[in-house]
Design a protein around this motif. Structure first.
Motif, PDB file in Angstrom:
ATOM      1  N   LEU A 128      26.731 -41.942  42.310  1.00 59.04           N
ATOM      2  CA  LEU A 128      25.567 -42.504  41.618  1.00 59.04           C
ATOM      3  C   LEU A 128      25.874 -42.971  40.196  1.00 59.04           C
ATOM      4  CD1 LEU A 128      22.683 -40.232  42.917  1.00 59.04           C
ATOM      5  CD2 LEU A 128      23.459 -42.444  43.741  1.00 59.04           C
ATOM      6  N   ASN A 162      26.558 -45.955  46.832  1.00 59.95           N
ATOM      7  CA  ASN A 162      25.614 -45.108  47.552  1.00 59.95           C
ATOM      8  C   ASN A 162      26.342 -44.546  48.764  1.00 59.95           C
ATOM      9  OD1 ASN A 162      23.160 -43.840  48.009  1.00 59.95           O
ATOM     10  ND2 ASN A 162      21.974 -45.706  47.701  1.00 59.95           N
ATOM     11  N   SER A 169      17.401 -44.867  45.459  1.00 57.66           N
ATOM     12  CA  SER A 169      17.391 -44.146  44.186  1.00 57.66           C
ATOM     13  C   SER A 169      16.343 -44.710  43.241  1.00 57.66           C
ATOM     14  CB  SER A 169      18.768 -44.242  43.508  1.00 57.66           C
ATOM     15  OG  SER A 169      19.778 -43.707  44.320  1.00 57.66           O
ATOM     16  N   THR A 187      17.137 -39.398  44.340  1.00 63.22           N
ATOM     17  CA  THR A 187      17.618 -40.177  45.479  1.00 63.22           C
ATOM     18  C   THR A 187      17.180 -39.493  46.764  1.00 63.22           C
ATOM     19  OG1 THR A 187      19.562 -40.867  44.205  1.00 63.22           O
ATOM     20  CG2 THR A 187      19.642 -41.182  46.597  1.00 63.22           C
ATOM     21  N   LYS A 251       9.289 -40.456  43.926  1.00 58.80           N
ATOM     22  CA  LYS A 251      10.500 -40.442  43.095  1.00 58.80           C
ATOM     23  C   LYS A 251      10.158 -40.681  41.626  1.00 58.80           C
ATOM     24  CE  LYS A 251      12.939 -43.409  45.675  1.00 58.80           C
ATOM     25  NZ  LYS A 251      12.511 -43.495  47.073  1.00 58.80           N
TER      26      LYS A 251
END
Length: 536
Positions: A128, A162, A169, A187, A251
């Motif tokens: 990431l 990824n 994400s 993520t 998220k």
């Protein structure tokens, strides 16, 4: 003999006029403004090493940080990340969110993962940093994009960093005095991404365009507000628009909660101390990994694996691995791995393979280390580009896990040999973990009339390998995740277009041989919603 008359030797060479500084700036500006296409940056994507200290980090470290204070800061960060993780797990719409196939993390300003949540997918710690470095290089100073407080970037394309394209994400910066000092991200394995088959991991993918959404890092949250135009585009690109909206909000909410906790921490300890503690964690792990490598005996171990199918026809394709230790230097050599196959889904980008190598390092080699980028930073990885474990930009990657999961075994299996003679061991030697998933990918209409597509959480029940003194665990956890769940069947059937007639039945004799045997896998049987009993 043939003689050729060449008059070029008689030509008068005219020296080229050098450009002035302003002319050079005009040329560079023209080239920047007329770039046709920005793809993944090879310099970013080929590197897994931690970034050099920035001048600001250097100044913060020079002030000195008490190690007890740094440890207290790390504990506070870990608590914030675990809280964000639990929010995603409790509120997420995707099966991957509900059953632990996710992570939350905090990063240095340069993008190095400094700390990962204690639960969830450890593999994310290895890949990431790529999208953050891309954002910093291409979007931070781009007038049409920029990075400001309250902004959030989304991405899923594995070619930009990824595990695979089903993971999405949400990345947000922490800014103080107009300077980026850290990043926070969540993520989640979202699953459905508009690929040629429902569920996000199409085994039938024959071109890169069959892999569904391929989001390079772009800004979807601006000044704290979700961009409805881009959200609408994403919802029209997948089979499950409600999931896309719901988990975007989940998220964003989780990252904002983590940032609230970090803001409070920064107010208590100060920006310089916080930045120094983040950098100290990254550097301490790098130093410790070098020390532990130096403890290993010098030498080379090899572990080759073969896949016997492209998911469409029988084939033998090799994933080669040779690990060499000399002093405090370790080299992982993947040369000799089979070629990428341009019309099959089993290819993987190198970053995805590296992510599963990190999973082996942090879960099976040295599980006591903080989960950060630097756990693999000093290890050199050599690979031939254009192989199925280091595939190119145009290769389909819908089932990239077929290669990357073998990257995990390539490191887990030889480590028993590497550490056999070591007096100090940081983990038990464990027989090879099951390196595939055991699940259904599905799509269709639920009993409530919703169009959906995703996967079952059964993939989180891989059997665990035996120890030299103890049998393996039955369906304990996947190789890629810590403390995951396999879901309650009654809860799942509310949301999926099938009934599970047999769920997680442990199978007799489905384990290894010997005094201490491997863990058992399980069998499942399903019937589509509305079909007669017995159809499967």
């Amino acid at each position: 003999m043939t003689i050729v008359n060449d008059d070029r030797a008689d030509a008068v060479s005219t020296p080229k006029a050098e450009l002035t500084r302003q002319e050079q700036e005009w040329v560079e500006k023209f080239m920047d403004e007329t770039t046709l296409f920005l793809g993944p940056d090879p310099e970013i994507m080929r590197s897994h090493s931690i970034a050099d200290r920035s001048p600001y980090e250097d100044a913060c470290m020079a002030q000195g940080v008490d190690r007890l204070e740094a440890e207290r800061i790390r504990k506070r960060i870990a608590g914030a990340l675990d809280e964000g993780y639990e929010m995603c797990e409790a509120q997420g719409a995707a099966p991957g969110a509900k059953w632990g196939d996710l992570t939350t993390a905090i990063y240095t300003a340069a993008g190095d993962v400094s700390y990962l949540s204690c639960h969830g997918v450890i593999a994310f710690s290895a890949i990431l940093h790529h999208p953050i470095r891309y954002i910093m290089k291409y979007w931070k100073d781009e007038p049409t994009v920029g990075v400001h407080a309250g902004d959030g970037f989304i991405h899923n394309d594995a070619r930009f960093g990824n595990v695979h394209n089903t993971d999405q994400s949400m990345i947000m910066p922490i800014i103080r005095d107009d300077q980026i000092i850290a990043w926070v991200a969540a993520t989640i394995h979202e699953g459905e991404n508009g690929a040629c088959e429902p569920g996000g991991m199409p085994s039938g993918s024959e071109t890169a365009f069959d892999d569904g959404l391929r989001m390079s890092p772009f800004k979807i949250v601006e000044g704290g507000h979700l961009r409805r135009d881009l959200l609408t585009f994403l919802q029209h690109s997948v089979r499950d628009p409600k999931l896309q909206l719901a988990d975007l909000k989940v998220k964003i909410g989780a990252v904002n909660r983590i940032m609230e906790r970090i803001d409070t921490l920064i107010d208590e300890v100060g920006v310089e101390t916080f930045v120094a503690a983040m950098r100290m964690t990254v550097e301490d792990v790098d130093t410790e990994v070098r020390r532990r490598i130096s403890e290993l005996p010098d030498g080379t171990v090899s572990f080759n694996q073969f896949m016997d199918s492209t998911l469409k026809e029988n084939i033998l394709i090799k994933l080669a691995c040779k690990i060499t230790v000399k002093g405090e230097h370790m080299t992982i050599d993947l040369r000799g791995t089979g070629p990428e196959i341009f019309n099959r889904a089993i290819n993987s980008p190198l970053c995805s393979v590296k992510s599963m190598m990190m999973q082996a390092i942090l879960a099976f080699w040295w599980p006591d280390l903080p989960r950060c980028t630097s756990a693999m930073s000093c290890i050199e990885i050599i690979s031939d580009e254009g192989t199925w474990a280091d595939a190119g930009y145009d290769a389909p990657m819908g089932q990239s896990l077929q290669a990357s999961f073998r990257g995990f075994s390539a490191l887990q299996a030889p480590f028993g040999k590497l550490q056999f003679s070591n007096p100090t061991k940081y983990s038990n030697v464990v027989a090879n973990w099951f390196n595939q998933i055991n699940t259904f990918l599905w799509g269709g209409e639920t009993q409530h009339g919703d169009q959906v597509g995703n996967l079952c959480a059964d993939l989180n029940g891989m059997p665990g390998g035996a120890k030299p003194f103890k049998d393996g665990e039955d369906a304990v956890s996947p190789l890629f995740c810590a403390m995951a769940d396999t879901a309650e069947q009654e809860v799942m059937e509310e949301e999926v277009p099938f009934m599970q007639l047999v769920a997680k039945r442990l199978v007799k004799d489905n384990m290894g041989f010997g005094k201490f045997t491997g863990g058992m896998g399980y069998e499942m049987m399903v019937a589509s919603e509305g079909t007669p009993t017995g159809a499967s």
